[in-house]
Design a protein around this motif. Structure first.
Motif, PDB file in Angstrom:
ATOM      1  N   HIS A  93       3.575   2.643 -12.624  1.00 21.55           N
ATOM      2  CA  HIS A  93       2.695   1.680 -11.957  1.00 21.55           C
ATOM      3  C   HIS A  93       1.862   2.375 -10.868  1.00 21.55           C
ATOM      4  N   GLU A  94       2.536   3.140 -10.012  1.00 20.28           N
ATOM      5  CA  GLU A  94       1.825   3.812  -8.920  1.00 20.28           C
ATOM      6  C   GLU A  94       0.880   4.887  -9.445  1.00 20.28           C
ATOM      7  N   GLN A  96      -4.547   2.270  -2.693  1.00 16.03           N
ATOM      8  CA  GLN A  96      -4.328   0.888  -2.265  1.00 16.03           C
ATOM      9  C   GLN A  96      -4.697   0.667  -0.801  1.00 16.03           C
ATOM     10  N   HIS A 110      -2.408   3.570 -10.413  1.00 19.11           N
ATOM     11  CA  HIS A 110      -3.338   3.382  -9.288  1.00 19.11           C
ATOM     12  C   HIS A 110      -4.174   4.646  -9.062  1.00 19.11           C
ATOM     13  N   CYS A 131       2.504  -6.279  -7.802  1.00 20.05           N
ATOM     14  CA  CYS A 131       1.715  -5.263  -7.106  1.00 20.05           C
ATOM     15  C   CYS A 131       1.335  -5.763  -5.721  1.00 20.05           C
TER      16      CYS A 131
END
Length: 158
Positions: free
Chosen positions: A133-134, A54, A137, A91
């Motif tokens: 979720h992470e 990110q 990524h 997010c």
């Protein structure tokens, strides 16, 4: 240093991250993840974790800060059962959008810490959802790609 958070549509968010090699100096990256997360939290009153991609770092690192920081290096997720839950996912890469997704209710994350020691954490509910979720990524997957249907999107209200 606070880094720019890549936004939905930026190509680097869709790339799979590389493994961290033992001996790599992660001090600057972890510091940047911390500073960026804390800055986001102060601006949006939200944010519990951030993944290295990110901020444009293509490495398998997740930084989570609840009551203390936890750095997950080269995490690996496993699911002890098939029970799922439906959640509204948000997010930092699309801060005003919610996406309805399905996630596993429980997960086990195996990783190495900053001292390169093997660790394991069992998570349930919202923390299991957060780690999934992470972890996505790191795989180049965004919550928008996991939407339950084409009406699974809503904007954050004021």
């Amino acid at each position: 240093m606070v880094k720019k958070i890549l936004l939905l549509g930026e190509e680097k968010l869709y790339q799979k991250s590389d493994l961290v090699e033992k001996g790599e100096d992660l001090t600057e990256t972890v510091s940047d993840l911390h500073d960026t997360l804390m800055d986001f939290k102060s601006r949006y009153q939200a944010g519990r974790a951030i993944a290295a991609p990110q901020i444009g770092v293509g490495k398998r690192i997740i930084y989570m800060y609840l009551d203390r920081p936890v750095v997950f290096i080269n995490p690996w997720l496993e699911f002890p059962d098939d029970e799922e839950m439906e959640v509204l996912d948000d997010c930092m890469s699309f801060p005003n959008l919610y996406v309805r997704v399905k996630r596993h209710r429980r997960c086990v994350v195996r990783y190495v810490d900053m001292d390169w020691k093997s660790r394991e954490m069992r998570l349930e509910g919202d923390l299991a959802e957060l780690l999934q979720h992470e972890y996505d990524h790191l795989e180049g997957i965004l919550a928008t790609m996991r939407a339950v249907d084409d009406k699974a999107f809503c904007m954050r209200g004021e």
